[in-house]
Every structure is written in structure tokens, then in C-alpha cells.
Write an enzyme that holds these catalytic residues in place. Structure first.
Site, PDB file in Angstrom:
ATOM      1  N   ASP A  80      -8.101   2.053  67.341  1.00 44.47           N
ATOM      2  CA  ASP A  80      -8.291   2.456  68.702  1.00 44.47           C
ATOM      3  C   ASP A  80      -8.006   3.849  69.058  1.00 44.47           C
ATOM      4  OD1 ASP A  80      -9.424   0.063  69.453  1.00 44.47           O
ATOM      5  OD2 ASP A  80      -7.535  -0.810  69.534  1.00 44.47           O
TER       6      ASP A  80
ATOM      7  N   HIS B 267       0.339  -2.118  64.584  1.00 51.80           N
ATOM      8  CA  HIS B 267      -0.600  -3.350  64.483  1.00 51.80           C
ATOM      9  C   HIS B 267      -0.068  -4.485  63.750  1.00 51.80           C
ATOM     10  CE1 HIS B 267      -4.007  -5.529  62.729  1.00 51.80           C
ATOM     11  NE2 HIS B 267      -4.747  -4.926  63.628  1.00 51.80           N
TER      12      HIS B 267
HETATM   13  N1  CMC Z   1       4.753   1.822  70.897  1.00 52.53           N
HETATM   14  C1  CMC Z   1       6.034   1.705  70.989  1.00 52.53           C
HETATM   15  N2  CMC Z   1       6.728   0.601  70.316  1.00 52.53           N
HETATM   16  C2  CMC Z   1       5.908  -0.141  69.629  1.00 52.53           C
HETATM   17  C3  CMC Z   1       4.439  -0.029  69.743  1.00 52.53           C
HETATM   18  C4  CMC Z   1       3.770   0.788  70.222  1.00 52.53           C
HETATM   19  N3  CMC Z   1       2.751   1.059  70.418  1.00 52.53           N
HETATM   20  N4  CMC Z   1       3.889  -1.167  68.998  1.00 52.53           N
HETATM   21  C5  CMC Z   1       4.958  -1.799  68.728  1.00 52.53           C
HETATM   22  N5  CMC Z   1       6.115  -1.442  69.014  1.00 52.53           N
HETATM   23  C6  CMC Z   1       7.595  -1.927  68.760  1.00 52.53           C
HETATM   24  C7  CMC Z   1       7.902  -3.013  69.713  1.00 52.53           C
HETATM   25  O1  CMC Z   1       8.362  -2.476  70.996  1.00 52.53           O
HETATM   26  C8  CMC Z   1       8.808  -4.051  69.111  1.00 52.53           C
HETATM   27  O2  CMC Z   1       9.985  -3.514  69.087  1.00 52.53           O
HETATM   28  P1  CMC Z   1      11.269  -4.461  69.276  1.00 52.53           P
HETATM   29  O3  CMC Z   1      11.268  -5.260  67.934  1.00 52.53           O
HETATM   30  O4  CMC Z   1      12.723  -3.494  69.134  1.00 52.53           O
HETATM   31  O5  CMC Z   1      11.023  -5.288  70.406  1.00 52.53           O
HETATM   32  C9  CMC Z   1       8.190  -3.894  67.531  1.00 52.53           C
HETATM   33  O6  CMC Z   1       7.576  -2.475  67.629  1.00 52.53           O
HETATM   34  C10 CMC Z   1       7.499  -4.861  67.229  1.00 52.53           C
HETATM   35  O7  CMC Z   1       6.168  -5.204  68.074  1.00 52.53           O
HETATM   36  P2  CMC Z   1       5.366  -6.385  68.333  1.00 52.53           P
HETATM   37  O8  CMC Z   1       4.835  -6.221  69.853  1.00 52.53           O
HETATM   38  O9  CMC Z   1       6.330  -7.486  68.224  1.00 52.53           O
HETATM   39  O10 CMC Z   1       4.405  -6.390  67.326  1.00 52.53           O
HETATM   40  P3  CMC Z   1       3.048  -7.158  67.221  1.00 52.53           P
HETATM   41  O11 CMC Z   1       2.873  -7.181  65.813  1.00 52.53           O
HETATM   42  O12 CMC Z   1       3.473  -8.498  68.092  1.00 52.53           O
HETATM   43  O13 CMC Z   1       2.153  -6.282  68.187  1.00 52.53           O
HETATM   44  C11 CMC Z   1       0.657  -4.588  68.646  1.00 52.53           C
HETATM   45  C12 CMC Z   1       1.215  -5.458  67.441  1.00 52.53           C
HETATM   46  C13 CMC Z   1      -0.661  -3.957  68.180  1.00 52.53           C
HETATM   47  C14 CMC Z   1       0.190  -5.590  69.986  1.00 52.53           C
HETATM   48  C15 CMC Z   1       1.489  -3.656  69.101  1.00 52.53           C
HETATM   49  O14 CMC Z   1       2.022  -2.581  67.873  1.00 52.53           O
HETATM   50  C16 CMC Z   1       1.269  -2.646  70.305  1.00 52.53           C
HETATM   51  O15 CMC Z   1       1.340  -3.119  71.482  1.00 52.53           O
HETATM   52  N6  CMC Z   1       0.553  -1.773  70.218  1.00 52.53           N
HETATM   53  C17 CMC Z   1      -0.107  -0.811  71.368  1.00 52.53           C
HETATM   54  C18 CMC Z   1      -1.419  -1.355  71.703  1.00 52.53           C
HETATM   55  C19 CMC Z   1      -2.417  -1.083  70.722  1.00 52.53           C
HETATM   56  O16 CMC Z   1      -2.627  -0.012  70.469  1.00 52.53           O
HETATM   57  N7  CMC Z   1      -3.311  -2.125  70.359  1.00 52.53           N
HETATM   58  C20 CMC Z   1      -4.430  -2.252  69.300  1.00 52.53           C
HETATM   59  C21 CMC Z   1      -4.297  -2.705  68.158  1.00 52.53           C
HETATM   60  S1  CMC Z   1      -5.564  -2.368  66.903  1.00 52.53           S
HETATM   61  C22 CMC Z   1      -7.146  -2.954  67.530  1.00 52.53           C
HETATM   62  C23 CMC Z   1      -7.068  -4.696  67.553  1.00 52.53           C
HETATM   63  O17 CMC Z   1      -7.111  -4.987  66.631  1.00 52.53           O
HETATM   64  O18 CMC Z   1      -7.003  -5.050  68.630  1.00 52.53           O
END
Ligand code: CMC
Length: 439
Positions: free
Chosen positions: A361, A304
Site C-alpha cells: 500500500d 505486515h
Molecule cells: N507503525 C508503527 N508501529 C508499527 C507499525 C507501523 N506501521 N506496524 C506495526 N507496528 C508495531 C506495533 O505498534 C507493535 O508494537 P508493540 O508490539 O510494541 O505493541 C508491533 O509493531 C507489532 O504490531 P502488530 O499490530 O501486532 O502487528 P500485526 O502483524 O498484528 O499487524 C499490520 C500488521 C499491517 C496491521 C501493522 O503493521 C499495521 O498496522 N500497519 C499499518 C497499516 C498498513 O499499512 N496496513 C496494510 C497492510 S498490507 C496490505 C494488506 O494486506 O492489507
């Protein structure tokens, strides 16, 4: 402590004021930055940017706190109803008995949708995703229910109309997609009871309303009702900032929510768990793939932007899910897989170092499955829940004296100035195209 921040650039210094919120969080006010320094800031994904001051929802991602209008999410999930939480978010206070009665009457009065809207449903191809349909239908509401701009009572009825009709539209889309008779809302049923009844009642098998299922749905919707400036809420505010009508702004929010990294994750979690259940991947392989930077696969339902600890909504959702399974005496084959995945991930250094915990989720789809909602409708359920939050945020932005149209800056990285080159001087093969081309 100083109430400003000093920016030093070359031999010049600039004082930037600090803004402090009620819970002590601080922000640097850069609203005059470009005017005074000629500089803009760069913050991809707005991870460090506050877009507004808001009195609606408080989150502390480090401590795992979520409050609506000051009330802890745990208390609201335990004691309140979705209808009451919707009122709280939109009006800023818990309703009195008289106010909630009036709200319920309005929700009932606005619960039908124009019969002509049914023809729209029939025009969508059978395989259309319900989120695309919902976003279009909400936008279309403006044509069926034009309202007087700015008139207070009109805004009130537009707001209740939306909350009530989105629920009816969602259930209607499900019934029509199955080729079944549409079930109309009933005045004797509560908001959640009505939704379940419209979804599952049929002339040959009357739906029996189970209070535990109603409670589970109400808690699901409460947990999704607002989450401050997330992707879809920001979409509602940005689109609304052009002073577009509320229906169009909400329609944009629904489109933004559809994404698999946002609300669409609830559907993706179940698809991922089902893949594991069907032997297409093991739990260990899923964890391994999620850590592999060459693989675009992510563990859905994990991570998140704000929460760097356990999402407080996940804890409530899981508790409710366990209660529901016990009550209904159901064994969900996905439960053990989810539990194993969670256990392995929470002990894995990758997930620990990146602060990746299960988000709302991860278990929400399991709850929805248990109450009979089809997977394709999961994100629609999120949208029904998030609606009061979107409306409250839209309303707050409309009343904000500092509100301006949303229009970020950029740093241009394209070509420097150059002259137009006629076609014959551009090189490459010259071919005569026989068909007439439009200009
Ligand atoms: N599995 C594996 N690696 C992950 C995941 C994951 N679920 N989430 C983040 N990472 C890693 C990502 O690869 C990145 O690594 P690096 O810095 O080495 O490239 C690091 O963690 C930071 O990720 P980010 O995408 O920059 O983080 P963010 O804050 O921009 O994104 C997120 C947050 C929710 C989009 C992401 O954690 C994700 O894609 N999660 C899976 C999808 C998900 O469950 N979404 C629902 C969110 S909660 C409901 C809502 O409010 O919508």
C-alpha cells in the site's frame, strides 16, 4: 524427523500429528485436541493458526516470496494480464488460447448491470464511502441474479458475472457520485481498458486509452489478486462456511478489506503523505509519532503480519510507478516525501527491530493517483484486484472434503453463575418513566 509433536500435560502425554506443505512448512494438527485433552488453543489474531490447507498462494514472509499457483509474482507481473491471472487463480492453471477467449466472452457477456441497480446508487447519501456502496451492491447482486445452487455452469457464470460486474459497478459509482453520465462497457475493449474507459470517458472529452496506463492498472490488479489467508479472505471463507451464497461472502470480504489496517491503508498512506506535503506534520514527526507507544498513530503502508522483510509487491509497484512517471513526464510532489520517509524508517532501529518494511500500500496509492483514480476509490481498486483471490479461496473451501462451518472456541472470563435480580432490588434511584417502553 518425527511426524508428530508430543504434548505433555501433568502426567499425561498426547501425540499430535504434523502436517507438511509442499514448500516444507509444518503445522501441528490440533483438530482432535479438545476431544482427546479437553483443551483448546488460544491465539489472538490467529497469528499462529492455520485455518485451512490451500493450493492457491504461497508466501514466505521471511524471504519475501509470493507465488500464485506456483508462479512467481515477478513473472506474472511482467508477462501476464489481470484477466489471465484471475483465470489462473480460479481454475488452478494458465488458460489455453481457447480457454482465455471463452473467459473473455463470458466477461463481456456479463459486464452490464441491471438498470434497476442504478436507483440504489441514487439512494446513498452523497458522501457515502465507495466501499460501503460496493459491499451493499455486491450483496444486492444475489437478488438480481439468483443462481442454481451447486450447478457447475451456474457457478462459472456467477464467478464471471462477479468479476465483470464489480468492475462496472465501481466505475458506475464513480460516475454517479460526480453527477456524470454512466459509461457502458464496450465489447472491443479489454478488461482493464474497459474499466478506464468507463471511469474517464465523457461525451465532451473522449478518453484516449494509453497502453502504459492499461499496463500499470493490470499490474496493480495482479499484485493484489491474492494473498492467502489475510483478513478479508478469511472473512470470505468464514462467512462462506455457513454455505451462504457467493455474493454475500464477497460482500463480507469487501467490508473487511475496507479497514485502514488492511486494504484501506492505501487511502490512508496518501492522506498521511498529503498531511506532510501540506505542512501539518514533518517526515521526522511522522516517524517519531509512529514509534511513540502513547500515540495511536502508525506509519501507514508499513508493516505486515507475514512479511518480515521487503514486500515483493512493493518492489514491483515502485518500479512501475517510476516507469509511469517517466512516461507521463509527471512530477509527483508526494514522491520525495515517500522516498524520504522510507529512507528514514528503514534506517531507524525501531523499524529494523520490529521488521517493519513498506508494504504494497505504500506505493500503490501513488500509482493510482498517477492514472487518475480519486483517493476515495483506492480501496475499491484493491477490491477489484482481490476478487479473483476471494473467489478462488471460496471455491476451494466449497470443494474441501474436510470443510466445516467456521466456529472458533473461546475461554470465558465473565461472571460465574448468578441469579436474576429484580429491578427494585438493584439499588440506585427509582424513577417513573412516563413514556411507554417496549418490552
Ligand atoms: N507503525 C508503527 N508501529 C508499527 C507499525 C507501523 N506501521 N506496524 C506495526 N507496528 C508495531 C506495533 O505498534 C507493535 O508494537 P508493540 O508490539 O510494541 O505493541 C508491533 O509493531 C507489532 O504490531 P502488530 O499490530 O501486532 O502487528 P500485526 O502483524 O498484528 O499487524 C499490520 C500488521 C499491517 C496491521 C501493522 O503493521 C499495521 O498496522 N500497519 C499499518 C497499516 C498498513 O499499512 N496496513 C496494510 C497492510 S498490507 C496490505 C494488506 O494486506 O492489507
Amino acid at each position: 524427523m518425527s511426524d508428530s509433536v508430543t504434548l505433555k500435560w501433568g502426567d499425561k502425554t498426547f501425540e499430535l500429528p504434523l502436517i507438511e506443505g509442499t514448500e516444507g512448512e509444518k503445522a501441528i494438527d490440533i483438530s482432535k485436541l479438545r476431544q482427546t485433552t479437553g483443551l483448546v488453543t488460544m491465539d489472538p489474531g490467529f497469528a499462529n493458526t492455520g485455518s485451512c490447507q490451500s493450493a492457491i498462494t504461497f508466501m514466505d514472509g521471511e524471504k519475501g516470496i509470493l507465488r500464485y499457483r506456483g508462479y512467481p509474482i515477478e513473472q506474472l507481473a511482467e508477462h501476464s494480464t489481470f484477466r489471465e491471472v484471475a483465470y489462473l487463480l480460479i481454475h488452478g492453471k494458465l488458460p489455453t488460447a481457447k480457454e482465455i477467449t471463452r473467459f473473455s466472452v463470458l466477461l463481456n457477456d456479463h459486464s452490464l448491470v441491471h438498470e434497476d441497480m442504478r436507483t440504489f446508487f441514487e439512494s446513498f447519501p452523497r458522501q457515502s464511502h465507495p466501499m460501503g456502496i460496493l459491499s451493499s451492491m455486491v450483496n444486492a447482486l444475489k437478488s438480481f441474479y439468483p443462481y442454481l445452487e451447486g450447478a457447475e455452469e451456474e457457478i462459472e457464470s456467477t464467478v464471471t458475472r462477479l468479476i465483470s460486474k464489480v468492475r462496472t459497478l465501481a466505475a458506475m459509482s464513480y460516475k454517479i457520485s460526480r453527477g456524470h453520465l454512466v459509461v457502458y462497457p464496450r465489447p472491443d475493449l479489454s478488461y482493464c481498458e474497459n474499466f478506464l474507459n468507463m471511469m474517464f470517458d465523457s461525451p465532451v472529452r473522449p478518453y484516449e486509452i494509453d497502453p502504459d496506463i492499461v499496463q500499470a492498472l493490470s499490474v496493480f490488479l495482479i499484485l493484489h489478486a491474492d494473498h492467502e489467508q489475510n483478513c478479508s479472505t478469511s472473512a470470505v471463507r468464514v462467512v462462506g462456511s455457513g454455505r451462504v451464497n457467493l455474493y454475500a461472502a464477497i460482500s463480507a470480504g469487501i467490508a473487511a478489506l475496507w479497514g485502514p489496517l488492511h486494504g484501506g491503508a492505501n487511502q490512508k498512506v496518501i492522506e498521511m503523505l498529503t498531511d506532510i506535503a501540506n505542512g501539518r506534520m514533518t517526515v521526522k514527526e511522522a516517524v517519531h509519532r509512529a514509534k511513540d507507544k502513547e500515540d495511536p498513530f502508525r506509519l501507514m503502508g508499513f508493516g505486515h503480519r507475514v512479511y518480515k522483510t521487503y514486500d515483493p509487491r512493493t518492489r514491483i509497484m515502485k518500479k512501475m510507478y517510476d516507469k509511469l512517471l517517466n512516461k507521463l513526464r509527471i512530477k509527483d510532489p508526494l514522491l520525495n516525501i515517500a522516498a524520504e520517509l522510507e529512507e528514514i524508517a528503514l534506517k531507524d532501529p525501531y523499524f529494523i527491530d520490529y521488521h517493519l518494511y513498506p508494504n504494497v500500500d505504500f506505493y500503490s496509492g501513488m500509482v493510482l493517483r498517477t492514472i487518475g483514480i480519486p483517493t476515495s476509490m483506492f480501496t475499491v481498486m484493491f477490491a477489484i484486484g482481490r476478487l479473483p483471490g476471494w473467489i478462488a479461496q471460496w471455491k476451494e473451501s466449497m470443494d474441501d472434503p474436510n470443510w466445516r462451518i467456521s466456529r472458533p472456541r473461546q475461554v470465558y472470563t465473565g461472571s460465574a453463575l448468578r441469579d436474576y435480580v429484580p429491578m427494585e432490588d438493584r439499588g440506585g434511584e427509582h424513577k417513573t418513566i412516563p413514556l411507554r417502553q417496549s418490552a
